[in-house]
Design an enzyme around this catalytic site. Structure first.
Site, PDB file in Angstrom:
ATOM      1  N   TYR A 112       0.608  -1.778  -0.067  1.00  0.00           N
ATOM      2  CA  TYR A 112      -0.109  -0.189  -0.009  1.00  0.00           C
ATOM      3  C   TYR A 112       0.647   1.396   0.120  1.00  0.00           C
ATOM      4  O   TYR A 112       2.117   1.428  -0.925  1.00  0.00           O
ATOM      5  CB  TYR A 112      -0.598  -0.435   1.143  1.00  0.00           C
ATOM      6  CG  TYR A 112      -1.690   1.199   0.880  1.00  0.00           C
ATOM      7  CD1 TYR A 112      -2.848   0.533   0.140  1.00  0.00           C
ATOM      8  CD2 TYR A 112      -2.860   1.621   1.654  1.00  0.00           C
ATOM      9  CE1 TYR A 112      -4.326   0.717   0.078  1.00  0.00           C
ATOM     10  CE2 TYR A 112      -3.793   2.315   1.401  1.00  0.00           C
ATOM     11  CZ  TYR A 112      -4.495   2.067   0.775  1.00  0.00           C
ATOM     12  OH  TYR A 112      -5.812   3.078   0.210  1.00  0.00           O
ATOM     13  N   ASN A 125     -31.144 -30.605 -18.649  1.00  0.00           N
ATOM     14  CA  ASN A 125     -31.677 -31.077 -17.079  1.00  0.00           C
ATOM     15  C   ASN A 125     -32.671 -30.157 -16.662  1.00  0.00           C
ATOM     16  O   ASN A 125     -33.400 -29.411 -16.513  1.00  0.00           O
ATOM     17  CB  ASN A 125     -30.530 -30.574 -16.717  1.00  0.00           C
ATOM     18  CG  ASN A 125     -29.331 -31.233 -16.315  1.00  0.00           C
ATOM     19  OD1 ASN A 125     -29.179 -33.005 -17.246  1.00  0.00           O
ATOM     20  ND2 ASN A 125     -28.226 -30.789 -17.431  1.00  0.00           N
ATOM     21  N   LYS A 181     -19.217 -20.786 -11.410  1.00  0.00           N
ATOM     22  CA  LYS A 181     -19.397 -20.871 -11.681  1.00  0.00           C
ATOM     23  C   LYS A 181     -17.769 -19.917 -12.090  1.00  0.00           C
ATOM     24  O   LYS A 181     -16.802 -19.995 -12.540  1.00  0.00           O
ATOM     25  CB  LYS A 181     -19.945 -19.448 -12.899  1.00  0.00           C
ATOM     26  CG  LYS A 181     -19.829 -19.565 -14.345  1.00  0.00           C
ATOM     27  CD  LYS A 181     -20.125 -20.626 -15.179  1.00  0.00           C
ATOM     28  CE  LYS A 181     -20.433 -20.407 -16.475  1.00  0.00           C
ATOM     29  NZ  LYS A 181     -21.076 -21.029 -17.256  1.00  0.00           N
ATOM     30  N   GLU A 222     -23.673 -14.803 -18.559  1.00  0.00           N
ATOM     31  CA  GLU A 222     -24.451 -15.935 -17.616  1.00  0.00           C
ATOM     32  C   GLU A 222     -26.076 -15.533 -17.846  1.00  0.00           C
ATOM     33  O   GLU A 222     -26.232 -14.815 -16.997  1.00  0.00           O
ATOM     34  CB  GLU A 222     -23.282 -16.109 -16.339  1.00  0.00           C
ATOM     35  CG  GLU A 222     -23.299 -18.160 -16.194  1.00  0.00           C
ATOM     36  CD  GLU A 222     -22.911 -18.809 -17.085  1.00  0.00           C
ATOM     37  OE1 GLU A 222     -23.603 -19.543 -17.202  1.00  0.00           O
ATOM     38  OE2 GLU A 222     -21.429 -18.372 -17.660  1.00  0.00           O
ATOM     39  N   GLY A 256     -33.446 -20.934 -28.325  1.00  0.00           N
ATOM     40  CA  GLY A 256     -32.729 -19.710 -27.523  1.00  0.00           C
ATOM     41  C   GLY A 256     -31.472 -19.246 -28.013  1.00  0.00           C
ATOM     42  O   GLY A 256     -31.036 -19.555 -28.779  1.00  0.00           O
ATOM     43  N   ALA A 257     -30.493 -19.334 -26.399  1.00  0.00           N
ATOM     44  CA  ALA A 257     -29.443 -18.102 -27.167  1.00  0.00           C
ATOM     45  C   ALA A 257     -28.604 -19.874 -27.087  1.00  0.00           C
ATOM     46  O   ALA A 257     -27.965 -19.386 -27.761  1.00  0.00           O
ATOM     47  CB  ALA A 257     -29.297 -17.786 -25.553  1.00  0.00           C
ATOM     48  N   ASN A 289     -20.652 -27.300 -20.060  1.00  0.00           N
ATOM     49  CA  ASN A 289     -19.472 -26.357 -20.478  1.00  0.00           C
ATOM     50  C   ASN A 289     -18.207 -26.363 -19.826  1.00  0.00           C
ATOM     51  O   ASN A 289     -17.286 -25.476 -21.033  1.00  0.00           O
ATOM     52  CB  ASN A 289     -20.894 -25.306 -20.482  1.00  0.00           C
ATOM     53  CG  ASN A 289     -21.361 -24.906 -20.989  1.00  0.00           C
ATOM     54  OD1 ASN A 289     -22.430 -25.841 -21.369  1.00  0.00           O
ATOM     55  ND2 ASN A 289     -22.388 -23.631 -21.655  1.00  0.00           N
TER      56      ASN A 289
END
Length: 402
Positions: free
Chosen positions: A51, A299, A106, A148, A208-209, A329
């Protein structure tokens, strides 16, 4: 009517000791993450370096040469995991606070599997403009942005605008992570049956995505043909009820110009890819081509149960860890970001994603079988292979800065 309040007992000896112990709540108590220093602060000399006054020298150097921020702060190896909580797992729009356990998860997967630090950021807005502006203002603290669990179609615009307006990698994992792992598994399934990607006609359930991204990515990789179905049937040029995203999809996909139901499109198809939930009737699966592939990734309940799929398909994959060939993923995003950050890539290109898929497929090697077209997330070869491939592709495509 008020929602029932769950009272999970996480410690023995607390009130309600006769209630069943829930290990999920016990593991999450207090959160799954903490900040840890990488340098010691043991005495006044350490303090003066970490610092003030020592830190002022580093700040001044960065002010004179902003590129030094990548060498003297954490930005070169940290990713923001950003959500608005509108499309969380299979739970849907549960809001930012309820999304945090997933975002923490994640972040620890980034660290565990890719050696990348990550910070979960749950935003209290669903406005596209506000999300874009917020991430842009936070961007100087990070080397990359992982979007996400943001609902479609807003996720497409948010990602595109951030990619255009930032000079760091922006990656919506629900789209591209899923697409990368799917392509890797599909390449190996085709190899197993002595075919190429160009020999295959695929049908995707879900626009969708994930469904949109997988379709575009498979086309980029050279699949023979792919059609996408939403709740009203195949996305085709003759429909007048399509959103802007689906109109674009109709122009890019479905060279055979199939229309009608998902079930009718499956007749003679080589590949089924499910990213929508729901159930596909067994006769529709039975109508697929010989040596077909069923990737039922919903899922916790796959669109086609593996027991049914195995009656007709040469290769079966799901999104679940309790069946072979899990399309997960975590096989992709840690290595993709690690590779991009390693070379300070300005963005993640289609070529980098294809390189990731090819590297992931190659890990399987000579062990390829119907039960093993994609490696385990715990295979220690995965992240290094993907990282190296992505870094090399970034250099080849001219988006690397070191």
């Amino acid at each position: 009517m008020a929602a029932e309040i769950v009272n999970p007992r996480s410690d023995a000896g607390t009130d309600g000791a006769d209630e069943p112990f829930d290990p999920a709540f016990a593991l999450h108590r207090g959160g799954k993450m903490a900040v840890q220093a990488t340098v010691p602060v043991r005495d006044k000399d350490d303090l003066s370096l970490a610092y003030t006054p020592g830190v002022a020298k580093v700040c001044s150097a960065i002010a004179e040469n902003p590129e030094l921020v990548h060498d003297y702060t954490w930005t070169s190896n940290v990713v923001a995991v950003v959500t608005d909580g509108t499309a969380v797992l299979g739970l849907g729009d549960i809001g930012p606070s309820a999304s945090l356990p997933v975002m923490e998860g994640k972040a620890i997967l980034f660290k565990q599997f890719g050696g990348v630090d990550a910070v979960p950021l749950a935003l209290a807005t669903t406005s596209v403009d506000e999300i874009v502006e917020t991430v842009k203002r936070l961007a100087p603290s990070f080397g990359g942005v992982n979007l996400e669990d943001i609902s479609a179609p807003r996720c497409f615009e948010i990602e595109k605008r951030l990619q255009d307006e930032l000079d760091i990698p922006v990656f919506h994992d629900d789209q591209h992570g899923t697409a990368v792992v799917t392509l890797a598994a599909l390449r190996n399934a085709a190899k197993l049956t002595n075919r190429t990607l160009g020999d295959l006609r695929a049908v995707i359930s879900g626009a969708g995505a994930a469904g949109v991204a997988i379709a575009k990515f498979l086309l980029e990789a050279g699949i023979g043909d792919v059609a996408v179905a939403d709740r009203k049937g195949i996305v085709s040029r003759d429909r007048d009820d399509l959103t802007e995203v689906k109109r674009e999809l109709a122009e890019l996909t479905n060279k055979a110009n199939i229309s009608g139901s998902l079930e009718s499109a499956l007749a003679g198809a080589d590949v089924f890819i499910g990213v929508s939930g729901g159930t596909v009737p067994e006769p529709a699966v039975a109508s697929m081509a010989q040596n077909s592939f069923v990737f039922a990734m919903a899922n916790p309940n796959p669109e086609v149960h593996p027991d049914v799929a195995h009656k007709y398909a040469a290769v079966v994959a799901t999104g679940r860890s309790d069946f072979p060939n899990q399309i997960n993923n975590v096989l992709a995003f840690p290595g993709i970001f690690a590779g991009a950050l390693q070379v300070r890539a300005s963005r993640i290109t289609e070529g980098m994603k294809i390189a990731a898929a090819d590297a992931l497929a190659a890990v399987v090697g000579d062990d390829l079988s119907a039960e093993y077209v994609i490696p385990s997330p715990f295979d220690e070869r995965v992240a290094p292979a993907v990282t190296a491939a992505v870094a090399a592709a970034a250099r080849a495509e001219g988006v690397a800065r070191r």
